[in-house]
Write a protein that holds these residues in place. Structure first.
Motif, PDB file in Angstrom:
ATOM      1  N   GLN A  59       0.688  -1.379  -0.006  1.00  0.00           N
ATOM      2  CA  GLN A  59      -0.080   0.033  -0.040  1.00  0.00           C
ATOM      3  C   GLN A  59       0.934   1.260   0.005  1.00  0.00           C
ATOM      4  O   GLN A  59       1.946   1.253   0.347  1.00  0.00           O
ATOM      5  CB  GLN A  59      -0.804   0.132   1.203  1.00  0.00           C
ATOM      6  CG  GLN A  59      -1.940  -1.111   1.045  1.00  0.00           C
ATOM      7  CD  GLN A  59      -2.699  -0.975   2.348  1.00  0.00           C
ATOM      8  OE1 GLN A  59      -2.689  -0.033   3.292  1.00  0.00           O
ATOM      9  NE2 GLN A  59      -3.761  -1.765   2.486  1.00  0.00           N
ATOM     10  N   ARG A  60       0.413   2.425  -0.428  1.00  0.00           N
ATOM     11  CA  ARG A  60       1.059   3.622  -0.375  1.00  0.00           C
ATOM     12  C   ARG A  60       0.688   4.267   0.820  1.00  0.00           C
ATOM     13  O   ARG A  60      -0.062   4.463   1.399  1.00  0.00           O
ATOM     14  CB  ARG A  60       0.579   4.516  -1.564  1.00  0.00           C
ATOM     15  CG  ARG A  60       0.854   3.951  -2.832  1.00  0.00           C
ATOM     16  CD  ARG A  60       0.767   4.931  -4.175  1.00  0.00           C
ATOM     17  NE  ARG A  60       1.192   4.334  -5.405  1.00  0.00           N
ATOM     18  CZ  ARG A  60       2.321   4.126  -5.594  1.00  0.00           C
ATOM     19  NH1 ARG A  60       3.531   4.400  -5.333  1.00  0.00           N
ATOM     20  NH2 ARG A  60       2.320   3.445  -7.037  1.00  0.00           N
ATOM     21  N   ASP A  61       2.011   5.112   1.309  1.00  0.00           N
ATOM     22  CA  ASP A  61       1.657   5.593   2.746  1.00  0.00           C
ATOM     23  C   ASP A  61       1.310   7.006   2.392  1.00  0.00           C
ATOM     24  O   ASP A  61       1.015   7.581   1.003  1.00  0.00           O
ATOM     25  CB  ASP A  61       3.089   5.519   3.391  1.00  0.00           C
ATOM     26  CG  ASP A  61       4.239   6.337   2.668  1.00  0.00           C
ATOM     27  OD1 ASP A  61       4.091   6.945   1.729  1.00  0.00           O
ATOM     28  OD2 ASP A  61       5.443   6.322   3.086  1.00  0.00           O
ATOM     29  N   SER A  62       1.297   7.930   3.275  1.00  0.00           N
ATOM     30  CA  SER A  62       0.832   9.480   3.014  1.00  0.00           C
ATOM     31  C   SER A  62       1.733  10.218   2.189  1.00  0.00           C
ATOM     32  O   SER A  62       1.207  11.052   1.592  1.00  0.00           O
ATOM     33  CB  SER A  62       0.922  10.318   4.382  1.00  0.00           C
ATOM     34  OG  SER A  62       2.014   9.940   5.095  1.00  0.00           O
ATOM     35  N   ARG A  67       4.549   0.326   0.461  1.00  0.00           N
ATOM     36  CA  ARG A  67       5.280   0.036   1.697  1.00  0.00           C
ATOM     37  C   ARG A  67       4.506  -1.270   1.917  1.00  0.00           C
ATOM     38  O   ARG A  67       3.133  -1.679   1.481  1.00  0.00           O
ATOM     39  CB  ARG A  67       4.887   0.778   3.162  1.00  0.00           C
ATOM     40  CG  ARG A  67       5.282   2.359   2.915  1.00  0.00           C
ATOM     41  CD  ARG A  67       6.546   2.221   3.492  1.00  0.00           C
ATOM     42  NE  ARG A  67       7.082   3.666   3.726  1.00  0.00           N
ATOM     43  CZ  ARG A  67       8.387   3.854   3.954  1.00  0.00           C
ATOM     44  NH1 ARG A  67       9.206   2.819   4.298  1.00  0.00           N
ATOM     45  NH2 ARG A  67       8.842   5.267   4.198  1.00  0.00           N
ATOM     46  N   THR A  69       2.515  -3.731   3.983  1.00  0.00           N
ATOM     47  CA  THR A  69       1.419  -3.484   4.922  1.00  0.00           C
ATOM     48  C   THR A  69       1.119  -5.163   5.432  1.00  0.00           C
ATOM     49  O   THR A  69       0.668  -5.820   4.597  1.00  0.00           O
ATOM     50  CB  THR A  69       0.260  -2.703   4.229  1.00  0.00           C
ATOM     51  OG1 THR A  69       0.669  -1.550   3.987  1.00  0.00           O
ATOM     52  CG2 THR A  69      -0.770  -2.574   5.662  1.00  0.00           C
ATOM     53  N   MET A  91       2.319  -0.880   8.631  1.00  0.00           N
ATOM     54  CA  MET A  91       2.877  -0.356   7.498  1.00  0.00           C
ATOM     55  C   MET A  91       4.298  -0.032   7.530  1.00  0.00           C
ATOM     56  O   MET A  91       4.798   0.844   8.410  1.00  0.00           O
ATOM     57  CB  MET A  91       2.032   0.732   7.021  1.00  0.00           C
ATOM     58  CG  MET A  91       2.326   1.344   5.593  1.00  0.00           C
ATOM     59  SD  MET A  91       1.490   2.694   5.169  1.00  0.00           S
ATOM     60  CE  MET A  91       0.172   1.905   4.467  1.00  0.00           C
ATOM     61  N   GLY A  92       5.315  -0.665   6.894  1.00  0.00           N
ATOM     62  CA  GLY A  92       6.629  -0.418   6.638  1.00  0.00           C
ATOM     63  C   GLY A  92       7.172  -0.703   8.119  1.00  0.00           C
ATOM     64  O   GLY A  92       8.242   0.081   8.510  1.00  0.00           O
ATOM     65  N   GLN A  96       0.318   1.442  12.600  1.00  0.00           N
ATOM     66  CA  GLN A  96      -0.571   2.556  12.162  1.00  0.00           C
ATOM     67  C   GLN A  96      -1.814   2.635  13.054  1.00  0.00           C
ATOM     68  O   GLN A  96      -2.144   3.611  13.356  1.00  0.00           O
ATOM     69  CB  GLN A  96      -0.972   2.195  10.601  1.00  0.00           C
ATOM     70  CG  GLN A  96       0.117   2.272   9.489  1.00  0.00           C
ATOM     71  CD  GLN A  96       0.883   3.565   9.544  1.00  0.00           C
ATOM     72  OE1 GLN A  96       0.521   4.569   9.536  1.00  0.00           O
ATOM     73  NE2 GLN A  96       2.255   3.395   9.929  1.00  0.00           N
TER      74      GLN A  96
END
Length: 113
Positions: A59-62, A67, A69, A91-92, A96
């Motif tokens: 998944q993409r982080d902010s 990353r 997950t 995540m990473g 979270q």
């Protein structure tokens, strides 16, 4: 001792796999500790004292960076009678959040003296 390219490749592969398992174990332990503290803070009983891997995704982080997950499943109870499944999302390598389903809430009983 003569090492050829195949030997070097095999040793390198084993070392990389061992490092990945070691990191995954550390991330799981971090998720377990976070989940335990979360349940204590929310006055939930953390059943079985364990988290289990449910899903592994990208998944993409902010910041838009991809990353790994990990979603860990755990069980908890409020009343002692019903078991609920919650999830801890990592995540990473960083926890979270903890997601809980709707569940029965029993306010603590007040002592009358």
């Amino acid at each position: 001792m003569n090492l050829d390219l195949t030997d070097i490749f095999l040793v390198t592969t084993v070392v990389i796999i061992a490092a990945l398992f070691w990191r995954a174990h550390g991330i799981r332990e971090r998720a377990l500790a976070y989940t335990r503290k979360y349940c204590e803070r929310e006055e939930l009983e953390f059943l079985d004292e364990t988290v289990g891997m449910e899903r592994l995704t990208l998944q993409r982080d902010s910041h838009g960076k991809l990353r790994i997950t990990r979603i860990y499943r755990f069980e908890f109870t409020v009343t002692g009678g019903e078991r609920y499944q919650g999830h801890t999302i990592v995540m990473g390598g960083m926890v979270q959040r903890v997601d809980l389903p709707p569940h029965r809430y029993t306010p603590p009983q007040e002592r009358l003296h």
